[in-house]
Design a protein around this motif. Structure first.
Motif, PDB file in Angstrom:
ATOM      1  N   PRO A 200     -22.489  35.018  17.288  1.00  0.00           N
ATOM      2  CA  PRO A 200     -23.541  35.785  17.969  1.00  0.00           C
ATOM      3  C   PRO A 200     -24.565  36.391  17.019  1.00  0.00           C
ATOM      4  O   PRO A 200     -25.666  36.754  17.454  1.00  0.00           O
ATOM      5  N   GLU A 201     -24.232  36.471  15.721  1.00  0.00           N
ATOM      6  CA  GLU A 201     -25.207  36.992  14.761  1.00  0.00           C
ATOM      7  C   GLU A 201     -26.445  36.117  14.672  1.00  0.00           C
ATOM      8  O   GLU A 201     -27.488  36.539  14.148  1.00  0.00           O
ATOM      9  N   VAL A 202     -26.349  34.880  15.170  1.00  0.00           N
ATOM     10  CA  VAL A 202     -27.523  34.005  15.176  1.00  0.00           C
ATOM     11  C   VAL A 202     -28.678  34.658  15.922  1.00  0.00           C
ATOM     12  O   VAL A 202     -29.855  34.443  15.590  1.00  0.00           O
ATOM     13  N   LEU A 203     -28.375  35.480  16.911  1.00  0.00           N
ATOM     14  CA  LEU A 203     -29.408  36.117  17.723  1.00  0.00           C
ATOM     15  C   LEU A 203     -30.165  37.184  16.941  1.00  0.00           C
ATOM     16  O   LEU A 203     -31.315  37.492  17.266  1.00  0.00           O
ATOM     17  N   ASP A 204     -29.542  37.748  15.906  1.00  0.00           N
ATOM     18  CA  ASP A 204     -30.250  38.712  15.055  1.00  0.00           C
ATOM     19  C   ASP A 204     -31.417  38.034  14.347  1.00  0.00           C
ATOM     20  O   ASP A 204     -32.463  38.652  14.107  1.00  0.00           O
ATOM     21  N   TYR A 205     -31.245  36.768  14.002  1.00  0.00           N
ATOM     22  CA  TYR A 205     -32.290  36.028  13.303  1.00  0.00           C
ATOM     23  C   TYR A 205     -33.283  35.406  14.281  1.00  0.00           C
ATOM     24  O   TYR A 205     -34.495  35.435  14.046  1.00  0.00           O
ATOM     25  N   SER A 206     -32.792  34.847  15.373  1.00  0.00           N
ATOM     26  CA  SER A 206     -33.693  34.197  16.318  1.00  0.00           C
ATOM     27  C   SER A 206     -34.592  35.198  17.043  1.00  0.00           C
ATOM     28  O   SER A 206     -35.625  34.820  17.596  1.00  0.00           O
ATOM     29  N   SER A 207     -34.209  36.480  17.031  1.00  0.00           N
ATOM     30  CA  SER A 207     -35.030  37.509  17.669  1.00  0.00           C
ATOM     31  C   SER A 207     -35.903  38.264  16.675  1.00  0.00           C
ATOM     32  O   SER A 207     -36.687  39.134  17.066  1.00  0.00           O
ATOM     33  N   THR A 208     -35.788  37.943  15.382  1.00  0.00           N
ATOM     34  CA  THR A 208     -36.634  38.566  14.368  1.00  0.00           C
ATOM     35  C   THR A 208     -38.044  38.016  14.497  1.00  0.00           C
ATOM     36  O   THR A 208     -38.268  36.813  14.363  1.00  0.00           O
ATOM     37  N   MET A 209     -38.981  38.884  14.757  1.00  0.00           N
ATOM     38  CA  MET A 209     -40.333  38.419  15.053  1.00  0.00           C
ATOM     39  C   MET A 209     -41.142  38.166  13.780  1.00  0.00           C
ATOM     40  O   MET A 209     -41.934  37.222  13.727  1.00  0.00           O
ATOM     41  N   MET A 210     -40.927  38.983  12.779  1.00  0.00           N
ATOM     42  CA  MET A 210     -41.676  38.822  11.532  1.00  0.00           C
ATOM     43  C   MET A 210     -40.774  39.093  10.330  1.00  0.00           C
ATOM     44  O   MET A 210     -39.967  40.005  10.344  1.00  0.00           O
ATOM     45  N   SER A 211     -40.936  38.294   9.302  1.00  0.00           N
ATOM     46  CA  SER A 211     -40.316  38.541   8.013  1.00  0.00           C
ATOM     47  C   SER A 211     -41.245  37.929   6.965  1.00  0.00           C
ATOM     48  O   SER A 211     -42.405  37.596   7.278  1.00  0.00           O
ATOM     49  N   GLU A 212     -40.748  37.794   5.736  1.00  0.00           N
ATOM     50  CA  GLU A 212     -41.578  37.153   4.723  1.00  0.00           C
ATOM     51  C   GLU A 212     -40.707  36.480   3.677  1.00  0.00           C
ATOM     52  O   GLU A 212     -39.531  36.819   3.496  1.00  0.00           O
ATOM     53  N   LEU A 213     -41.288  35.509   3.010  1.00  0.00           N
ATOM     54  CA  LEU A 213     -40.616  34.792   1.935  1.00  0.00           C
ATOM     55  C   LEU A 213     -41.672  34.391   0.913  1.00  0.00           C
ATOM     56  O   LEU A 213     -42.691  33.784   1.286  1.00  0.00           O
ATOM     57  N   ASP A 214     -41.437  34.743  -0.334  1.00  0.00           N
ATOM     58  CA  ASP A 214     -42.425  34.491  -1.399  1.00  0.00           C
ATOM     59  C   ASP A 214     -43.800  35.042  -1.021  1.00  0.00           C
ATOM     60  O   ASP A 214     -44.846  34.393  -1.228  1.00  0.00           O
ATOM     61  N   ASP A 215     -43.782  36.232  -0.421  1.00  0.00           N
ATOM     62  CA  ASP A 215     -45.012  36.916  -0.002  1.00  0.00           C
ATOM     63  C   ASP A 215     -45.778  36.168   1.086  1.00  0.00           C
ATOM     64  O   ASP A 215     -46.930  36.485   1.371  1.00  0.00           O
ATOM     65  N   GLN A 216     -45.123  35.189   1.689  1.00  0.00           N
ATOM     66  CA  GLN A 216     -45.721  34.464   2.798  1.00  0.00           C
ATOM     67  C   GLN A 216     -45.097  34.959   4.100  1.00  0.00           C
ATOM     68  O   GLN A 216     -43.883  35.159   4.181  1.00  0.00           O
ATOM     69  N   PRO A 217     -45.917  35.174   5.136  1.00  0.00           N
ATOM     70  CA  PRO A 217     -45.367  35.677   6.397  1.00  0.00           C
ATOM     71  C   PRO A 217     -44.532  34.618   7.096  1.00  0.00           C
ATOM     72  O   PRO A 217     -44.864  33.435   7.105  1.00  0.00           O
TER      73      PRO A 217
END
Length: 435
Positions: A200-217
């Motif tokens: 069920p932790e998959v839903l924590d990621y699938s519901s994340t609306m914004m994050s960033e990686l290497d300063d890219q949104p």
């Protein structure tokens, strides 16, 4: 092996007129609605049609990564670097990659966010290589897991959902150079069912609306989440927290969605719609139908007994029979007005019975002797997502214990049976003389 013992009881309330599923006028090649708790199919349209799922393929990659974490093979802080193959995909603007950096350590969490939130292909390939050593080996794991899950229609040829043709010479060994991944809507829903219920932790990621990686949104591609952006607001649906979008030229626009309202969670799949907007509009139709027309209903209470059928014979005991009851309540996602279309049946485990079809004392109170199975007797029976044998079941148990009879009573019973058998034999012989 189970044998059916006598059945049937039903639960009823007044009938209410509801919109027919056929009136949904769904603009999708294939679709399905599933109750995420029980796996009951609430609606389907050509759900067994095998189609390219595009990036919905990544649900299997997500599952195998989460499984590797749960088994301690990797963890969220495990680091790895991007290989030449994944880097080439990431740097190619055709694939809308993030633009990963070589010779840099990325954590599993960073890569997983790239895969789950923005459906990045290079992060997906990198995770597949980390888990299995190569994407080719990972594809074998994908197909093995699909078989284990019982997906009815599937073919996995890579970890991302791209066509192998798009991968050029990097297509996984053991697959065809122009092959596509294939799933039916039913299989996609079953994969989502396992993903949500097992991890069920998959839903924590699938519901994340914004994050960033290497300063890219990293902006989630799911427009049904609670965005404030005016362009996305019309697509929002209460309770949506996943799960996976997809698009390729071959697949069209598809989406495996999930939403929770109160104690109800639905899984929906639409495949081969015409646009980004349509995949969410059609999903919204499915979710509105599912949540407005179905309620979680207790059809049979815990301790329920089918009148005149809830006893089993007992041999060598102080009592000659014992009563049976359900160990817990039987709940189901029920369409409004169809409560009276459900029946309960008993299946007794014949391994618990002797050659005479009876229990042998001693019998304990609460001893499991079989299962009570929920049966739907209406016209629109779509079954359960796992197929045959996945009906809703609860344990069938004894209400009381039965002690073993003492040696004297057992001996007297045996003597009585002995003389009864002799009398029957003699009587039959005498009758034979005059026949």
């Amino acid at each position: 092996m189970m044998v059916m013992v006598l059945m049937i009881a039903s639960y009823s309330v007044g009938s209410i007129k509801v919109e027919a599923a056929e009136e949904l006028d769904l603009q999708a090649e294939s679709a399905i609605i599933v109750d995420a708790k029980t796996g009951k199919v609430l609606y389907e349209k050509q759900s067994d049609l095998k189609l390219p799922p595009a990036s919905m393929t990544k649900m299997m990659t997500e599952y195998l990564v989460l499984e590797a974490i749960s088994e301690g093979k990797i963890d969220w802080d495990t680091t790895t670097q991007v290989g030449d193959y994944a880097y080439g995909i990431s740097a190619d603007p055709v694939f809308s990659g993030i633009g990963l950096i070589q010779d840099k350590d990325y954590t599993v969490r960073e890569l997983y966010e790239g895969m789950a939130i923005i459906s990045d292909n290079a992060t997906t390939i990198t995770l597949a290589e980390l888990v299995a050593g190569s994407e080719s080996e990972f594809v074998k794991m994908m197909n093995d897991k699909a078989e284990e899950m019982g997906l009815p229609e599937y073919k996995f040829v890579n970890s991302t959902g791209l066509s192998n043709e798009d991968l050029g010479e990097n297509y996984p060994e053991g697959t065809e150079p122009n092959a596509d991944n294939l799933l039916s809507a039913r299989s996609a829903a079953l994969l989502a069912y396992h993903l949500i219920n097992d991890y069920p932790e998959v839903l924590d990621y699938s519901s994340t609306m914004m994050s960033e990686l290497d300063d890219q949104p990293l902006q989630n591609l799911n427009w049904m989440l609670p965005w404030e952006d005016n362009n996305f607001v019309p697509f929002h649906f209460e309770g949506v927290d996943g799960l996976k979008t997809g698009w390729t030229q071959e697949a069209g626009y598809c989406f495996t969605g999930t939403a929770k309202q109160g104690d109800r969670r639905l899984i929906t799949v639409v495949m081969k719609t015409d646009s980004k907007e349509e995949r969410f509009n059609q999903t919204k139709k499915l979710m509105e139908y599912g949540f407005s027309q179905f309620e979680t209903t207790e059809l049979f209470e815990a301790g329920y007994q089918i009148q005149d059928e809830s006893t089993l014979s007992v041999e060598k005991g102080k009592e000659e029979q014992v009563e049976l009851e359900t160990s817990e309540a039987m709940e189901a996602m029920v369409k409004t007005g169809e409560e009276d279309l459900y029946e309960l049946t008993y299946e007794i485990n014949e391994n618990n019975l002797n050659e005479n079809g009876a229990l042998t004392a001693p019998v304990e109170a609460g001893q499991v002797v079989g299962e009570a199975v929920l049966q739907y007797k209406g016209d629109n029976d779509y079954g359960y997502i796992g197929g045959i044998g996945t009906e809703q079941r609860v344990d069938l148990v004894t209400t009381t214990g039965v002690e073993k009879s003492n040696w004297f009573m057992l001996t007297m019973g045996a003597i009585g049976n002995f003389f009864s058998n002799i009398f029957t034999t003699v009587s039959d012989a005498v009758k034979g003389l005059f026949s």
